[in-house]
Motif scaffolding. Structure first.
Motif, short mmCIF file in Angstrom:
data_model
loop_
_atom_site.label_atom_id
_atom_site.label_comp_id
_atom_site.label_asym_id
_atom_site.label_seq_id
_atom_site.Cartn_x
_atom_site.Cartn_y
_atom_site.Cartn_z
N TRP A 85 41.99 36.32 29.72
CA TRP A 85 41.95 37.75 30.05
C TRP A 85 40.71 38.10 30.90
CZ3 TRP A 85 46.47 37.22 28.53
CH2 TRP A 85 47.35 38.29 28.45
N LEU A 86 39.61 37.41 30.70
CA LEU A 86 38.46 37.62 31.56
C LEU A 86 38.80 37.26 33.01
CD1 LEU A 86 35.49 36.23 29.42
CD2 LEU A 86 36.03 38.62 29.89
N LEU A 87 39.50 36.14 33.19
CA LEU A 87 39.88 35.72 34.54
C LEU A 87 40.92 36.66 35.12
CD1 LEU A 87 39.60 33.62 36.77
CD2 LEU A 87 41.33 32.25 35.61
N LEU A 88 41.87 37.08 34.31
CA LEU A 88 42.91 38.00 34.78
C LEU A 88 42.30 39.30 35.28
CD1 LEU A 88 45.91 38.91 35.00
CD2 LEU A 88 45.72 39.67 32.62
N ILE A 89 41.39 39.86 34.49
CA ILE A 89 40.75 41.12 34.88
C ILE A 89 39.83 40.90 36.07
CG2 ILE A 89 39.13 42.90 34.10
CD1 ILE A 89 40.30 42.46 31.26
N GLY A 90 39.07 39.79 36.07
CA GLY A 90 38.13 39.54 37.15
C GLY A 90 38.78 39.36 38.50
N ARG A 115 36.25 47.00 41.21
CA ARG A 115 35.12 47.87 40.86
C ARG A 115 34.37 47.31 39.67
NH1 ARG A 115 37.47 53.71 40.04
NH2 ARG A 115 35.25 54.04 39.56
N LYS A 116 33.08 47.05 39.86
CA LYS A 116 32.29 46.37 38.83
C LYS A 116 32.20 47.16 37.53
CE LYS A 116 28.74 43.79 39.85
NZ LYS A 116 27.39 43.31 40.27
N PRO A 117 31.92 48.48 37.53
CA PRO A 117 31.84 49.19 36.23
C PRO A 117 33.15 49.12 35.46
CG PRO A 117 30.86 50.50 37.99
CD PRO A 117 31.55 49.37 38.66
N ARG A 120 35.48 46.84 35.80
CA ARG A 120 35.71 45.46 35.41
C ARG A 120 34.94 45.11 34.14
NH1 ARG A 120 34.59 43.17 40.00
NH2 ARG A 120 32.48 42.44 39.54
N TRP A 121 33.68 45.52 34.07
CA TRP A 121 32.88 45.23 32.87
C TRP A 121 33.42 45.99 31.65
CZ3 TRP A 121 29.80 41.49 31.57
CH2 TRP A 121 29.16 40.75 32.57
N ALA A 122 33.90 47.20 31.87
CA ALA A 122 34.48 47.95 30.75
C ALA A 122 35.71 47.25 30.20
CB ALA A 122 34.82 49.37 31.20
N MET A 123 36.54 46.72 31.09
CA MET A 123 37.73 45.99 30.65
C MET A 123 37.35 44.65 30.04
SD MET A 123 40.57 46.69 33.61
CE MET A 123 41.41 48.27 33.73
N TRP A 124 36.35 44.00 30.59
CA TRP A 124 35.91 42.71 30.04
C TRP A 124 35.41 42.84 28.61
CZ3 TRP A 124 32.79 40.32 34.71
CH2 TRP A 124 33.67 39.57 35.49
N SER A 125 34.84 43.98 28.27
CA SER A 125 34.27 44.15 26.93
C SER A 125 35.34 44.03 25.84
CB SER A 125 33.58 45.51 26.82
OG SER A 125 34.52 46.57 26.93
N LEU A 126 36.59 44.37 26.16
CA LEU A 126 37.65 44.33 25.14
C LEU A 126 37.98 42.90 24.71
CD1 LEU A 126 39.94 47.14 26.60
CD2 LEU A 126 38.43 47.28 24.61
N PRO A 127 38.33 41.98 25.62
CA PRO A 127 38.57 40.60 25.15
C PRO A 127 37.33 39.93 24.59
CG PRO A 127 38.65 40.71 27.56
CD PRO A 127 38.63 42.11 27.06
#
Length: 217
Positions: A124-129, A134-136, A138-145
């Protein structure tokens, strides 16, 4: 016998022909790697990760944890309780779980219970990345997994400590229950974030296709 260049010059003078030695061509350091190929490689890794995550989820929650209910008198394992559990349920579970059953649950947490959140989180980190620019956001979505991985791994340890402790501790039960519920909630939120990331990743290509002029006959 072949003569050296110095011997040729000594015999024939400065005009003597000296054999030329050609170095092998230098390998071009540039490659044909393009952003499109990098995107395709990332997509292949994501697809493989999704398949592995689905298999591990099935193996962990739908197969093995259900099989362990045969050793618990039909009581579900704490990992399967989406809404959490209370000390009364845990006390009842501890009475029917044998040492062998507790050992199997602990082994399951160390194998599939660890592989599933780790592989899912990496995928999921790779999928979102690869889909969110947009970096903010992306980091907000990364926090979930990332939080999901932490909650599941910590929850495994908390559940093992809870069922194998000499005496029942209400604090241990509360912590294990909270981490179990948090893990399920974060899993759902991570799935939603992944779907949103795919949608956001397709929007630029859709706009580009709409903006490009049609081919002239």
């Amino acid at each position: 016998m072949a003569k050296t260049p110095a011997q040729r010059i000594k015999k024939h003078g400065a005009k003597a022909a000296v054999p030329q030695h050609h170095l092998p061509p230098v390998i071009n350091p540039t490659t044909d790697r393009t952003p499109q190929k990098a995107q395709n490689n990332g997509n292949l890794i994501v697809i493989a990760g999704v398949v592995a995550s689905l298999f591990l989820f099935w193996y962990l929650h739908l197969l093995t944890l259900n099989q362990l209910t045969q050793l618990s008198g039909g009581l579900p394992m704490p990992d399967s309780l989406i809404g959490g559990f209370d000390p009364g349920f845990v006390e009842q579970l501890r009475r029917v779980l044998s040492g062998d059953a507790i050992g199997q649950l602990n082994y399951l947490h160390k194998t599939a219970g660890t592989l599933f959140p780790v592989i899912f989180g990496f995928t999921w980190l790779l999928l979102i990345g690869t889909n969110v620019a947009r970096k903010p956001l992306r980091w907000a979505m990364w926090s979930l997994p990332l939080l999901f991985v932490v909650a599941r791994l910590w929850g495994n340890v908390a559940i093992d400590a809870m069922v194998s402790a000499p005496t029942l501790d209400a604090g241990q039960v509360a912590l294990a229950s909270f981490l179990t519920v948090a893990g399920w909630v974060l899993l759902v939120l991570s799935l939603l974030a992944g779907g949103a990331a795919v949608f956001l990743g397709r929007r630029p290509s859709t706009r580009a296709a709409q903006a490009s002029p049609p081919n002239q006959p």
